[in-house]
Design an enzyme around this catalytic site. Structure first.
Site, mmCIF file in Angstrom:
data_model
loop_
_atom_site.group_PDB
_atom_site.id
_atom_site.type_symbol
_atom_site.label_atom_id
_atom_site.label_comp_id
_atom_site.label_asym_id
_atom_site.label_seq_id
_atom_site.Cartn_x
_atom_site.Cartn_y
_atom_site.Cartn_z
ATOM 1 N N ASP A 27 0.829 -1.207 0.000
ATOM 2 C CA ASP A 27 0.000 0.000 0.000
ATOM 3 C C ASP A 27 0.866 1.261 0.000
ATOM 4 O O ASP A 27 1.974 1.265 0.528
ATOM 5 C CB ASP A 27 -0.898 -0.011 1.242
ATOM 6 C CG ASP A 27 -2.058 0.967 1.108
ATOM 7 O OD1 ASP A 27 -2.381 1.361 -0.029
ATOM 8 O OD2 ASP A 27 -2.634 1.347 2.138
ATOM 9 N N HIS A 44 2.349 3.644 -9.051
ATOM 10 C CA HIS A 44 2.244 2.198 -9.301
ATOM 11 C C HIS A 44 3.460 1.707 -10.095
ATOM 12 O O HIS A 44 3.951 0.608 -9.867
ATOM 13 C CB HIS A 44 0.960 1.878 -10.069
ATOM 14 C CG HIS A 44 -0.291 2.182 -9.295
ATOM 15 N ND1 HIS A 44 -0.461 1.786 -7.985
ATOM 16 C CD2 HIS A 44 -1.421 2.845 -9.634
ATOM 17 C CE1 HIS A 44 -1.657 2.198 -7.554
ATOM 18 N NE2 HIS A 44 -2.256 2.845 -8.541
ATOM 19 N N LEU A 138 11.027 -20.555 -5.428
ATOM 20 C CA LEU A 138 10.061 -19.644 -4.810
ATOM 21 C C LEU A 138 8.768 -19.709 -5.608
ATOM 22 O O LEU A 138 8.802 -19.691 -6.835
ATOM 23 C CB LEU A 138 10.600 -18.194 -4.862
ATOM 24 C CG LEU A 138 9.593 -17.078 -4.563
ATOM 25 C CD1 LEU A 138 9.189 -17.073 -3.090
ATOM 26 C CD2 LEU A 138 10.169 -15.702 -4.938
HETATM 27 C C1 FPP Z 1 -2.029 0.209 -3.299
HETATM 28 O O1 FPP Z 1 -1.588 1.552 -3.340
HETATM 29 C C2 FPP Z 1 -1.507 -0.552 -4.411
HETATM 30 C C3 FPP Z 1 -2.257 -1.081 -5.418
HETATM 31 C C4 FPP Z 1 -3.710 -0.942 -5.472
HETATM 32 C C5 FPP Z 1 -1.672 -1.819 -6.524
HETATM 33 C C6 FPP Z 1 -0.364 -2.519 -6.287
HETATM 34 C C7 FPP Z 1 0.329 -2.588 -7.592
HETATM 35 C C8 FPP Z 1 1.663 -2.514 -7.775
HETATM 36 C C9 FPP Z 1 2.618 -2.488 -6.650
HETATM 37 C C10 FPP Z 1 2.265 -2.434 -9.135
HETATM 38 C C11 FPP Z 1 1.850 -3.439 -10.123
HETATM 39 C C12 FPP Z 1 1.931 -4.836 -9.649
HETATM 40 C C13 FPP Z 1 2.618 -5.823 -10.267
HETATM 41 C C14 FPP Z 1 2.536 -7.197 -9.741
HETATM 42 C C15 FPP Z 1 3.466 -5.565 -11.412
HETATM 43 P P1 FPP Z 1 -2.662 2.713 -3.350
HETATM 44 O O2 FPP Z 1 -2.828 3.145 -4.750
HETATM 45 O O3 FPP Z 1 -3.910 2.289 -2.661
HETATM 46 O O4 FPP Z 1 -1.897 3.792 -2.510
HETATM 47 P P2 FPP Z 1 -2.537 4.897 -1.565
HETATM 48 O O5 FPP Z 1 -3.113 4.168 -0.374
HETATM 49 O O6 FPP Z 1 -1.364 5.733 -1.188
HETATM 50 O O7 FPP Z 1 -3.545 5.630 -2.373
#
Ligand code: FPP
Length: 247
Positions: A27, A44, A138
């Protein structure tokens, strides 16, 4: 949860085993970008690099399973541009990381409602999953279009269908049988859950499987989460005493 006070930090002799299965709620991508006046999508993108780091670190530390919460059932409600960008990143990740997964003996797996993903993402996933299915170092589980309640609901439906068909008696529904209908069947429950971004929530992730996991929440935003911090949490995990409800 057990305490992790100074009395338990007794050096290498007092350490428990390293985790077999690590689960991560990644997150903070949005906040990382907002702090820099960048678009959430760039957050992201930067977060994808931390995904690579996490898989490499687990591989190197001999951790057998890593489960990453990459896209939740709720994430479909984000603006279309953000959902599209996440799908694009996923496609790119599958393409660029497949050679490394093959080279490093990493097996890819997915949990969640895969049928909801765009067809080309599903094809790329199927291809990477079958190309890596014999790998043994893994297992990287990507939780995609995943929700813990949704997963348990699907398991309940499957059990109900067996009861209706006459092949299962309600009294024979055990924890093991329910587990065998979850997307994580055959995978041990996570020993360790890490959440970045500071929120003290499970957010519908692995609701059944996290029953006895040790939980570490770090305020670090996911794109800033680095190898050093990951190793520190892995080290600290080994100083926690896990009692599984016993004394
Ligand atoms: C949460 O941050 C994260 C996500 C909803 C997506 C996670 C995706 C990635 C780490 C990148 C792509 C993944 C792969 C496997 C290549 P948020 O957007 O909710 O952050 P915030 O809480 O600060 O708004």
């Amino acid at each position: 949860m057990s305490s992790n006070g100074a009395s338990q930090r007794q050096g290498a002799e007092a350490k428990t085993r390293p985790p077999v299965h690590v689960a991560i709620i990644m997150d903070g991508n949005g906040r990382w970008a907002q702090k820099r006046l960048l678009s959430r999508i760039l957050g992201h993108e930067k977060g994808s690099e931390a995904v690579r780091m996490a898989a490499r670190t687990c591989r190197e530390q001999g951790i057998a399973f890593l489960t990453l919460y990459a896209f939740s059932t709720e994430n479909w409600q984000r603006p279309k541009a953000e959902v599209d960008a996440l799908m694009r990143l996923l496609r790119r990740f599958l393409k660029t990381e497949l050679p490394e997964m093959l080279q490093n003996n990493i097996r890819l797996n997915v949990i969640g409602r895969i049928e909801k993903l765009p067809m080309d993402v599903r094809q790329a996933l199927d291809q990477a999953i079958s190309a890596t299915q014999g790998n043994t170092a893994l297992q990287l589980n990507l939780a995609l279009s995943y929700g813990g309640r949704d997963e348990i609901t699907r398991a309940a439906q499957a059990l109900a269908a067996e009861v209706q068909a006459g092949s299962l008696r309600p009294e024979d529904i055990s924890e093991e049988r329910l587990s065998s209908h979850l997307d994580t069947r055959g995978i041990p429950d996570p020993d360790l859950l890490i959440r970045t971004g500071g929120d003290m929530r499970i957010s519908n992730f692995l609701l059944w499987q996290l029953a006895y996991s040790e939980i570490f929440v770090t305020p670090t935003l996911w794109p800033d989460f680095d190898r050093e911090q990951f190793l520190k949490i892995l080290d600290e995990f080994q100083t926690r005493e896990r009692r599984f409800g016993r004394v």
